[in-house]
Design an enzyme around this catalytic site. Structure first.
Site, mmCIF file in Angstrom:
data_model
loop_
_atom_site.group_PDB
_atom_site.id
_atom_site.type_symbol
_atom_site.label_atom_id
_atom_site.label_comp_id
_atom_site.label_asym_id
_atom_site.label_seq_id
_atom_site.Cartn_x
_atom_site.Cartn_y
_atom_site.Cartn_z
ATOM 1 N N HIS A 136 -84.270 39.128 39.279
ATOM 2 C CA HIS A 136 -84.860 37.786 39.426
ATOM 3 C C HIS A 136 -85.654 37.459 38.170
ATOM 4 C CE1 HIS A 136 -87.988 40.595 40.691
ATOM 5 N NE2 HIS A 136 -88.833 39.691 40.243
ATOM 6 N N HIS A 143 -87.223 35.695 30.956
ATOM 7 C CA HIS A 143 -86.398 36.895 30.834
ATOM 8 C C HIS A 143 -86.143 37.479 32.224
ATOM 9 C CE1 HIS A 143 -90.351 38.710 31.316
ATOM 10 N NE2 HIS A 143 -89.729 39.808 31.696
#
Length: 176
Positions: free
Chosen positions: A36, A123
């Site tokens: 995630h 990221h």
């Protein structure tokens, strides 16, 4: 608060990562099913603030325009000699995600919650190198040219993490 890339995007990245999984000096890889994008990390939130936080997050998410994202490239946090985190980057409408992360941080600060004072860097954490173990800090370079399939940003989740488990408390759909 987090965004979960769709299964097809995670599967594509997992396939690109497969040749690196057993490479010497590889990090301890995360489970693709749990990958995630963290938009904002908050430590323990007092239960009494959770309703106000939920409302503030909902307002921040509601102001998010449509966006298309793509997992792309890779890098590391930490030095080449002592890498700590291997990550996949993003491209596409990353400015939309960055603005959302800023609104979420502002909402948390307005409630008196401590928020890290560093810029948001979109990221997805792929793995972590263990201290005092052989580490190849150049490994992320092998994914530098990776470009996954594009996907629309569809929802944002408020997640509680406990003992390595992630439990969505509230999920907001983005309608644009």
């Amino acid at each position: 608060m987090s965004v979960e890339p769709p299964g097809a995007a995670r599967a594509d990245l997992a396939a690109a990562l497969a040749p690196l999984r057993d490479a010497p000096g590889a990090p301890r890889w995360g489970d693709p099913a749990r990958w995630h994008l963290t938009l904002l990390f908050l430590g323990a939130v007092p239960p009494g603030l959770l309703p106000d936080l939920t409302a503030a997050v909902g307002e921040a998410v509601a102001r998010t325009p449509p966006a298309v994202l793509r997992l792309a490239g890779a890098g590391r946090f930490g030095s080449r000699r002592r890498p700590q985190v291997c990550w996949a980057g993003l491209d596409g409408d990353v400015a939309v995600l960055t603005a959302l992360a800023g609104r979420l941080a502002a909402a948390a600060r307005a409630l008196g919650l401590p928020v890290e004072d560093r810029p948001f860097r979109a990221h997805l954490t792929l793995g972590r190198w263990l201290p005092r173990r052989p580490a190849d800090g150049d490994l992320p370079d092998r994914l530098a040219g990776y470009r996954g399939p594009p996907w629309p940003l569809r929802e944002v989740s408020l997640v509680r993490s406990s003992a390595g488990r992630h439990e969505p408390l509230t999920v907001w759909s983005l309608t644009g």
